[in-house]
Design a protein around this motif. Structure first.
Motif, short mmCIF file in Angstrom:
data_model
loop_
_atom_site.label_atom_id
_atom_site.label_comp_id
_atom_site.label_asym_id
_atom_site.label_seq_id
_atom_site.Cartn_x
_atom_site.Cartn_y
_atom_site.Cartn_z
N ALA A 58 -3.19 -9.15 -5.42
CA ALA A 58 -2.88 -10.37 -4.66
C ALA A 58 -3.29 -10.22 -3.19
O ALA A 58 -3.51 -11.22 -2.51
N HIS A 59 -3.43 -9.00 -2.72
CA HIS A 59 -3.74 -8.74 -1.31
C HIS A 59 -5.11 -8.12 -1.07
O HIS A 59 -5.61 -8.16 0.06
N LEU A 60 -5.71 -7.54 -2.11
CA LEU A 60 -6.90 -6.73 -1.91
C LEU A 60 -8.04 -7.14 -2.85
O LEU A 60 -7.80 -7.60 -3.96
N SER A 61 -9.24 -6.89 -2.39
CA SER A 61 -10.41 -7.05 -3.25
C SER A 61 -10.49 -5.86 -4.21
O SER A 61 -9.78 -4.86 -4.04
N THR A 62 -11.35 -5.97 -5.20
CA THR A 62 -11.54 -4.87 -6.14
C THR A 62 -11.98 -3.60 -5.41
O THR A 62 -11.48 -2.51 -5.69
N GLU A 63 -12.92 -3.72 -4.47
CA GLU A 63 -13.37 -2.56 -3.70
C GLU A 63 -12.21 -1.93 -2.93
O GLU A 63 -12.09 -0.71 -2.87
N GLN A 64 -11.36 -2.75 -2.36
CA GLN A 64 -10.22 -2.21 -1.61
C GLN A 64 -9.23 -1.49 -2.52
O GLN A 64 -8.70 -0.45 -2.14
N VAL A 65 -8.99 -2.03 -3.72
CA VAL A 65 -8.10 -1.35 -4.65
C VAL A 65 -8.68 0.02 -5.01
O VAL A 65 -7.95 1.03 -5.04
N ILE A 66 -9.97 0.08 -5.24
CA ILE A 66 -10.61 1.37 -5.55
C ILE A 66 -10.48 2.30 -4.34
O ILE A 66 -10.21 3.50 -4.50
N ASP A 67 -10.61 1.77 -3.13
CA ASP A 67 -10.43 2.61 -1.95
C ASP A 67 -9.00 3.10 -1.79
O ASP A 67 -8.77 4.18 -1.25
N LEU A 102 0.82 -1.22 0.00
CA LEU A 102 0.00 0.00 0.00
C LEU A 102 0.85 1.26 0.00
O LEU A 102 0.51 2.25 -0.67
N LEU A 103 1.96 1.25 0.71
CA LEU A 103 2.84 2.42 0.70
C LEU A 103 3.54 2.56 -0.65
O LEU A 103 3.73 3.68 -1.14
N ASP A 104 3.91 1.44 -1.27
CA ASP A 104 4.48 1.51 -2.61
C ASP A 104 3.46 2.06 -3.60
O ASP A 104 3.79 2.89 -4.46
N ALA A 105 2.21 1.63 -3.46
CA ALA A 105 1.15 2.15 -4.34
C ALA A 105 0.94 3.65 -4.08
O ALA A 105 0.77 4.42 -5.04
N THR A 106 0.98 4.05 -2.83
CA THR A 106 0.83 5.47 -2.50
C THR A 106 1.90 6.29 -3.19
O THR A 106 1.62 7.30 -3.84
N ASP A 107 3.16 5.85 -3.08
CA ASP A 107 4.25 6.58 -3.72
C ASP A 107 4.09 6.62 -5.24
O ASP A 107 4.30 7.66 -5.87
N SER A 108 3.71 5.51 -5.82
CA SER A 108 3.53 5.46 -7.27
C SER A 108 2.40 6.38 -7.72
O SER A 108 2.52 7.10 -8.71
N ASP A 160 2.27 -2.62 -14.01
CA ASP A 160 1.64 -3.95 -13.94
C ASP A 160 2.13 -4.77 -12.75
O ASP A 160 1.35 -5.49 -12.12
N GLY A 161 3.41 -4.67 -12.42
CA GLY A 161 3.93 -5.43 -11.29
C GLY A 161 3.29 -5.00 -9.98
O GLY A 161 2.91 -5.85 -9.15
N LEU A 162 3.15 -3.71 -9.78
CA LEU A 162 2.53 -3.21 -8.56
C LEU A 162 1.03 -3.52 -8.56
O LEU A 162 0.47 -3.86 -7.52
N TRP A 163 0.41 -3.46 -9.71
CA TRP A 163 -1.00 -3.84 -9.82
C TRP A 163 -1.19 -5.30 -9.37
O TRP A 163 -2.08 -5.60 -8.60
N ASP A 164 -0.31 -6.18 -9.85
CA ASP A 164 -0.39 -7.59 -9.47
C ASP A 164 -0.22 -7.77 -7.96
O ASP A 164 -0.90 -8.59 -7.34
N ARG A 165 0.68 -7.00 -7.36
CA ARG A 165 0.86 -7.07 -5.90
C ARG A 165 -0.40 -6.58 -5.18
O ARG A 165 -0.80 -7.16 -4.17
N LEU A 166 -1.01 -5.52 -5.69
CA LEU A 166 -2.24 -5.01 -5.05
C LEU A 166 -3.36 -6.05 -5.10
O LEU A 166 -3.97 -6.35 -4.08
#
Length: 193
Positions: free
Chosen positions: A143-152, A120-126, A135-141
């Motif tokens: 892998a850990h989060l639901s679609t709703e959580q990614v949108i959040d 999540l912190l890597d996504a925040t920085d990106s 794509d690599g960070l998307w895959d990591r997201l």
């Protein structure tokens, strides 16, 4: 940030009843409207609409509270938004986060954080740097989060970048003594994502 406030908070007596009703949950322990909301009350219609979205991001977000706060603190530190930093240090502490964890996440250190918080912190920085993720960070997201959580995640970063911009541009000041010193730009690590 401006050396002085560019807009002073609107006096509560000058606010419409519907604005006061919207601001009821946004008061400090002494019953005063938080400075940021009283400042944004210069545009009452927009403030009421903004609060609806902000309520989702802060109150109904599907992300774990701990993770959400670490993301917000990272944004506040990177933007040097002292008011945002101070308010969310207080929230993070109430959520059980130690000052060492708060400072580590804010400065870009990832040691001691679990994989979800690192992602999540890597996504925040990106998102701050590029307004997107590769794509690599998307895959990591995913892998850990639901679609709703990614949108959040996207909503959280967008909301708090907006808040940081407002704070810094309007010169919104910290209320009272800062809870924890804001790390300066020299304290922030570049984290490749």
């Amino acid at each position: 940030m401006s050396e002085k406030p560019r807009l002073l908070p609107v006096d509560e007596a000058d606010l419409q009843e519907k604005t006061l009703a919207s601001l009821a949950p946004y008061r400090d322990q002494d019953g005063r409207i938080y400075t940021i909301w009283a400042t944004l009350a210069h545009h009452e219609d927009a403030l009421r609409r903004f609060l609806v979205f902000g309520n989702h991001v802060l109150g109904k977000n599907t992300l774990p509270l701990r993770s959400r706060e670490l993301m917000i603190l990272r944004i506040a530190a990177r933007a040097q938004a002292a008011y945002e930093w101070d308010q969310h240090v207080r929230i993070a502490r109430r959520a059980g986060l130690a000052d060492e964890t708060i400072l580590a996440a804010a400065t870009g250190a990832r040691d001691g954080l679990d994989e979800l918080d690192r992602v999540l912190l890597d996504a925040t920085d990106s998102l701050v740097d590029r307004q997107g993720v590769d794509d690599g960070l998307w895959d990591r997201l995913i892998a850990h989060l639901s679609t709703e959580q990614v949108i959040d995640v996207l909503y959280t970063v967008g909301q708090y970048l907006t808040v940081a911009t407002v704070i810094n541009t309007l010169g919104v000041r910290v209320e009272g003594e800062p809870a924890l010193p804001l790390p300066g730009p020299a304290d922030l690590k570049e984290v490749p994502v």
